[in-house]
Design a protein around this motif. Structure first.
Motif: not given
Length: 377
Positions: A2-11, A47-53, A77-85, A106-107
């Motif tokens: 896989k070439c690209g990932i999104s991580i929900l809960g990165s911290t 560090r990772f320069r994601p397009e969306v945070m 922000a919010g649930e909509d932000g998690l879905i966008e990510a 989001p899942t």
């Protein structure tokens, strides 16, 4: 690969280790999400320069937007932000490492986009397993488990052969061998001293009560199409055998490895390939013994309660999960005792009727269970 990932809960613990694995594998990080840890979120974004945070907390999002004003990172922000990510068009794989039912919508959004789900969010399947698995099948989305136990089962079942029994292993947590009376006196600090794994506080307390293994029991039913009677739990203190599968001829296949979450994370990101080693090798000559024992359901009744809820229909598991999350938070905030976690969760499961009305019903059951537990304090 896989070439690209999104991580929900990165911290969180899994999110941080996922970033470590992604960096070692050379994967592009497209989007990250967190709750309110703006300092670490800023560090990861730079560090990772994601397009969306995305920050689930609107206040944290506003702060992070100021912190990252000199970067091209888009802060939402919010649930909509998690879905966008979760639905970022350049992300092939979404690591769902958030804690709680906040990961459910989001899942599902990522599933509708036919993405691979590297599933580390137990609550998604515990609360809405039937719905999630049906939608994944309908949309052709892969779900590959990140939990070490479910990753082990996934590997043992490679080839799709019919199985007899799934054997989930459990470390037993910090209180293995203790009696119910002894557990009445344990403290928050005691519960957070897991002998083998380094995890977040909520999951660590769940391991101490063995509710974590109960949640995994329910998750395994949905992931692998197993009936409750086809799943067993064995306590394995060394955490070397991550789980096993028994076949109709009584042969057993086990998956072994060091207790390091980077192993199942890497598999979920690279399957069906296996990438270069990102975790230490297991030296069998240094393993003195591998032991197994039955769990003590009298001392750790949360496990039995979860098994009971697994046999119930409707939203019983959603109620149990939300009640447990709330009770654990109360315990961590020193408002209730360790053994009261089970008492509060059991009361919620007994008091709240189980319905079966889709995602909205699941989320309403979640809210009702939280209100119920908070009302008992």
């Amino acid at each position: 690969m896989k070439c690209g990932i999104s991580i929900l809960g990165s911290t969180g613990s899994i999110g941080r280790q996922s970033l470590d694995v992604a960096e070692k594998l050379g994967l592009r990080v497209c989007a990250l999400t967190a709750n309110r840890n703006t300092a670490l979120a800023e560090e990861q974004a730079r560090r990772f320069r994601p397009e969306v945070m995305a920050m689930y907390s609107h206040a944290a999002a506003a702060e992070l937007k100021v912190r990252l004003a000199d970067t091209p990172v888009k802060v939402v922000a919010g649930e909509d932000g998690l879905i966008e990510a979760a639905v970022h068009p350049q992300a092939d794989t979404v690591v769902t490492a958030v804690v709680g039912t906040v990961g459910l919508r989001p899942t599902l959004a990522a599933i509708y986009e036919k993405k691979r789900i590297a599933l580390a969010n137990k609550e998604t399947l515990v609360c809405a397993g039937r719905i999630v698995m049906e939608e994944a099948k309908r949309n052709g989305a892969e779900i590959i488990p990140v939990d070490s136990e479910h990753s082990a089962i996934f590997q043992c079942l490679a080839g799709g052969r019919p199985f007899r029994t799934i054997i989930l292993t459990a470390s037993g947590g910090p209180f293995r061998g203790m009696h119910r009376e002894e557990l009445m006196q344990v403290t928050v600090e005691d519960a957070l001293r897991h002998p083998n794994w380094n995890m977040g506080p909520k999951i660590t307390v769940d391991c101490a009560t063995m509710m974590n293994k109960g949640l995994e029991f329910i998750e395994a039913m949905h992931l692998f199409g197993a009936r409750p009677e086809q799943i067993r739990v064995l306590v394995h203190p060394q955490s070397i055998v991550h789980s096993m599968v028994e076949y109709p001829d009584h042969s057993i296949i086990a998956q072994m490895g060091m207790p390091d979450m980077r192993l199942p994370i890497e598999l979920a990101l690279t399957y069906p390939l296996r990438g270069p080693a990102v975790a230490p090798a297991l030296d069998l000559t240094q393993v003195s013994a591998l032991t197994f024992e039955h769990p003590d359901l009298e001392a750790f009744p949360c496990l039995g309660l979860a098994m009971e809820a697994a046999r119930m229909r409707g939203t019983a598991c959603a109620v149990m999960n939300a009640a447990n999350e709330t009770a654990v938070e109360l315990f961590l905030n020193r408002k209730i005792r360790f053994c009261q976690i089970y008492e509060y969760v059991r009361s919620a499961v007994e008091a709240l009727p189980a319905s079966d009305s889709g995602i909205d019903g699941v989320l309403e059951a979640d809210r009702e269970a939280r209100r119920f537990v908070l009302g008992k304090v």
